[in-house]
Design a protein around this motif. Structure first.
Motif, mmCIF file in Angstrom:
data_model
loop_
_atom_site.group_PDB
_atom_site.id
_atom_site.type_symbol
_atom_site.label_atom_id
_atom_site.label_comp_id
_atom_site.label_asym_id
_atom_site.label_seq_id
_atom_site.Cartn_x
_atom_site.Cartn_y
_atom_site.Cartn_z
ATOM 1 N N LEU A 12 1.201 7.932 -10.133
ATOM 2 C CA LEU A 12 2.417 8.433 -9.496
ATOM 3 C C LEU A 12 3.608 7.556 -9.822
ATOM 4 N N LEU A 13 3.381 6.243 -9.932
ATOM 5 C CA LEU A 13 4.474 5.304 -10.071
ATOM 6 C C LEU A 13 4.782 4.963 -11.515
ATOM 7 N N ASN A 90 -0.811 12.872 -5.734
ATOM 8 C CA ASN A 90 0.256 12.724 -4.747
ATOM 9 C C ASN A 90 -0.238 12.931 -3.317
ATOM 10 N N LEU A 92 -0.771 10.844 -0.858
ATOM 11 C CA LEU A 92 -0.563 9.444 -0.535
ATOM 12 C C LEU A 92 -1.143 9.046 0.818
ATOM 13 N N GLY A 122 4.871 4.423 -3.004
ATOM 14 C CA GLY A 122 5.105 5.861 -3.098
ATOM 15 C C GLY A 122 5.626 6.445 -1.800
#
Length: 271
Positions: A12-13, A90, A92, A122
């Protein structure tokens, strides 16, 4: 023995794919009271889980890691691995639950803290992420990934001097860590050191010609300094490598360039 995925920057990052998934080990054994059939099923599930994780089949991978957790609920690596593939989707909040469980089961292991820190980033929980990365460094003071990620979290708070210090330490610890080096150059640009940032961007593009992030940043910085020809030449290469850099929202919120660098790219794109 249980294997643990440790992406240097969770999907994601990062999203730029210069580094792959690595497979450190935690020396743990399967419970002795499992039947031979169960042991074989666990072995098969592990292979399927790793393969699915490495090939980007994250939904399938999550299913496999969940099945492994049903067999071995006290194995911290399994919870951390499932957290990783949940971050890649995603998910999280669910990932954070997994990392919390991994930390509770293996508080002496640095990897669950590193991964949990990325999930906290995130979620925009910068200070909590910094705490986790600092815990990694307390356990392993030479962890380049933890320094780089802590720099990211410091950047999230706007603490650019602190971010630069962490990025530079990461690059010193691992000279081949290209993301730490480009992050340091981006921080230099944010702090007003355009000449030094351009020098570093040029160095990175010479060493890694396909590194779109460095080329895109170099484009924006050169354009701002009036070197339009070199800027446009680099931009042609960027568009052949990764067209996401045309999307300022992606650059700002996903890649998370510093505000000054985003503004420089915006000027180039608008012209």
């Amino acid at each position: 023995m249980n294997l643990l995925f440790r992406p240097l920057v969770i999907a994601l990052l990062c999203l730029l794919c210069l580094t792959g998934w690595s497979l450190p080990t935690w020396a743990q054994s399967d419970p002795a009271d499992l039947s031979p059939q169960a042991v074989q099923e666990i072995s098969d599930l592990r292979q399927k889980a790793f393969t699915a994780s490495q090939t980007g089949q994250f939904n399938e991978a999550e299913t496999y890691w969940s099945q492994l957790i049903d067999y071995l609920p006290d194995e911290a690596a399994l919870w951390s691995n499932r957290g990783n593939v949940r971050v890649s989707q995603n998910k999280l909040a669910e990932a954070l639950d997994d990392y919390n469980q991994a930390v509770a089961l293996a508080p002496e292991q640095p990897d669950p803290y590193l991964n949990r820190g990325a999930a906290l980033e995130g979620l925009g929980r910068w200070e909590d992420a910094i705490d986790d990365y600092s815990q990694v460094l307390a356990l392993n003071p030479e962890d380049a990934a933890a320094y780089n990620n802590r720099g990211n979290a410091q950047a999230g708070l706007g603490h650019w001097e602190d971010a630069l210090a962490d990025y530079q330490t990461a690059a010193d610890l691992d000279p081949k860590f290209a993301f730490a080096r480009v992050n340091a150059a981006l921080a230099q640009y944010q702090l007003g050191h355009a000449d030094e940032a351009i020098r570093q961007f040029r160095s990175l593009t010479r060493r890694y010609p396909s590194f779109a992030d460095a080329r895109a940043a170099l484009t924006a910085a050169l354009w701002s300094e009036g070197m339009s020809g070199e800027a446009e030449s680099n931009w042609v290469a960027v568009m052949g490598l990764d067209r996401r850099y045309k999307d300022l929202d992606w650059v700002s919120t996903v890649r998370r360039w510093p505000p000054a660098m985003v503004a420089a790219l915006e000027k180039f794109l608008h012209l």
